[in-house]
Design an enzyme around this catalytic site. Sequence first.
Site, PDB file in Angstrom:
ATOM      1  N   GLY A  27       0.823  -1.191   0.000  1.00 39.20           N
ATOM      2  CA  GLY A  27       0.000   0.000   0.000  1.00 39.20           C
ATOM      3  C   GLY A  27       0.861   1.246   0.000  1.00 39.20           C
ATOM      4  O   GLY A  27       2.054   1.199   0.308  1.00 39.20           O
ATOM      5  N   HIS A  46      -3.273   0.682   8.011  1.00 40.04           N
ATOM      6  CA  HIS A  46      -1.943   1.308   7.944  1.00 40.04           C
ATOM      7  C   HIS A  46      -1.973   2.543   7.040  1.00 40.04           C
ATOM      8  O   HIS A  46      -1.501   3.619   7.429  1.00 40.04           O
ATOM      9  CB  HIS A  46      -0.937   0.280   7.424  1.00 40.04           C
ATOM     10  CG  HIS A  46       0.448   0.804   7.288  1.00 40.04           C
ATOM     11  ND1 HIS A  46       1.464   0.435   8.146  1.00 40.04           N
ATOM     12  CD2 HIS A  46       1.005   1.665   6.392  1.00 40.04           C
ATOM     13  CE1 HIS A  46       2.579   1.059   7.786  1.00 40.04           C
ATOM     14  NE2 HIS A  46       2.332   1.801   6.722  1.00 40.04           N
ATOM     15  N   GLU A  47      -2.531   2.402   5.852  1.00 40.30           N
ATOM     16  CA  GLU A  47      -2.535   3.511   4.896  1.00 40.30           C
ATOM     17  C   GLU A  47      -3.465   4.632   5.328  1.00 40.30           C
ATOM     18  O   GLU A  47      -3.138   5.809   5.167  1.00 40.30           O
ATOM     19  CB  GLU A  47      -2.881   3.018   3.489  1.00 40.30           C
ATOM     20  CG  GLU A  47      -1.909   2.004   2.920  1.00 40.30           C
ATOM     21  CD  GLU A  47      -0.444   2.407   2.996  1.00 40.30           C
ATOM     22  OE1 GLU A  47      -0.127   3.615   2.950  1.00 40.30           O
ATOM     23  OE2 GLU A  47       0.401   1.503   3.106  1.00 40.30           O
ATOM     24  N   GLN A  66       2.967   9.854   1.262  1.00 42.43           N
ATOM     25  CA  GLN A  66       4.258   9.174   1.144  1.00 42.43           C
ATOM     26  C   GLN A  66       4.998   9.529  -0.148  1.00 42.43           C
ATOM     27  O   GLN A  66       6.170   9.215  -0.281  1.00 42.43           O
ATOM     28  CB  GLN A  66       4.088   7.661   1.248  1.00 42.43           C
ATOM     29  CG  GLN A  66       3.688   7.201   2.646  1.00 42.43           C
ATOM     30  CD  GLN A  66       3.527   5.711   2.687  1.00 42.43           C
ATOM     31  OE1 GLN A  66       2.467   5.183   2.375  1.00 42.43           O
ATOM     32  NE2 GLN A  66       4.603   5.025   3.059  1.00 42.43           N
ATOM     33  N   CYS A  94       6.847  -0.438   6.547  1.00 42.44           N
ATOM     34  CA  CYS A  94       6.353   0.744   5.845  1.00 42.44           C
ATOM     35  C   CYS A  94       7.402   1.174   4.828  1.00 42.44           C
ATOM     36  O   CYS A  94       8.598   1.172   5.130  1.00 42.44           O
ATOM     37  CB  CYS A  94       6.098   1.856   6.859  1.00 42.44           C
ATOM     38  SG  CYS A  94       5.506   3.404   6.143  1.00 42.44           S
ATOM     39  N   LEU A  95       6.956   1.562   3.645  1.00 47.28           N
ATOM     40  CA  LEU A  95       7.892   1.997   2.606  1.00 47.28           C
ATOM     41  C   LEU A  95       8.638   3.267   3.012  1.00 47.28           C
ATOM     42  O   LEU A  95       9.718   3.541   2.498  1.00 47.28           O
ATOM     43  CB  LEU A  95       7.161   2.201   1.278  1.00 47.28           C
ATOM     44  CG  LEU A  95       6.557   0.933   0.671  1.00 47.28           C
ATOM     45  CD1 LEU A  95       5.790   1.262  -0.601  1.00 47.28           C
ATOM     46  CD2 LEU A  95       7.621  -0.116   0.415  1.00 47.28           C
ATOM     47  N   HIS A 124      -1.845   6.918   7.746  1.00 48.35           N
ATOM     48  CA  HIS A 124      -0.959   7.898   7.109  1.00 48.35           C
ATOM     49  C   HIS A 124      -1.703   9.191   6.791  1.00 48.35           C
ATOM     50  O   HIS A 124      -1.131  10.283   6.885  1.00 48.35           O
ATOM     51  CB  HIS A 124      -0.376   7.347   5.800  1.00 48.35           C
ATOM     52  CG  HIS A 124       0.886   6.578   5.966  1.00 48.35           C
ATOM     53  ND1 HIS A 124       2.051   7.137   6.441  1.00 48.35           N
ATOM     54  CD2 HIS A 124       1.180   5.280   5.679  1.00 48.35           C
ATOM     55  CE1 HIS A 124       3.013   6.222   6.447  1.00 48.35           C
ATOM     56  NE2 HIS A 124       2.508   5.084   5.998  1.00 48.35           N
TER      57      HIS A 124
END
Length: 150
Positions: A46, A130-131, A51, A88-89, A134
Amino acid sequence: MAIRNIVKNGDGLLRKKSRVVEQFDQRLWTLLDDMTDTMRKADGAGLAAVQVGVLKRAVVVEVDDQLIELINPVIIEAKGKQRGAEGCLSFPGEWGTVTRPMHVTVKAQDRYGKEFTVSGSELMARAFCHELDHLDGKLYVDIAEEMIKE
């Protein structure tokens, strides 16, 4: 379509709250396409617009080859619990143990502004949570019970 730079841990942008998307136009569609390409190149499940440096309430999630675009998403139902490793990216090489709902239902808009609901369990539920965190400037490290060393 293009690969965008992923904002990394330590950048204050990750702590900012994203704005509601009001324009459903080519600019948004390009952002979503770029986010998908960027997420796939980074081998993620995701990616939120913040991000890639854009403070808009837009998210892409892809689990089991199912790509879902969520614009202005809100979790309307959450059930059960799952505890597991999460990364996480924006935090490359870092992992933490996080407890999330086992099943969630999200109300959102698609790239054209049409409202829909979508449900997911296990990894999909984890990715949604998670997303969406953000979008409110919340990071998984804030709720990680412990960090895991690679």
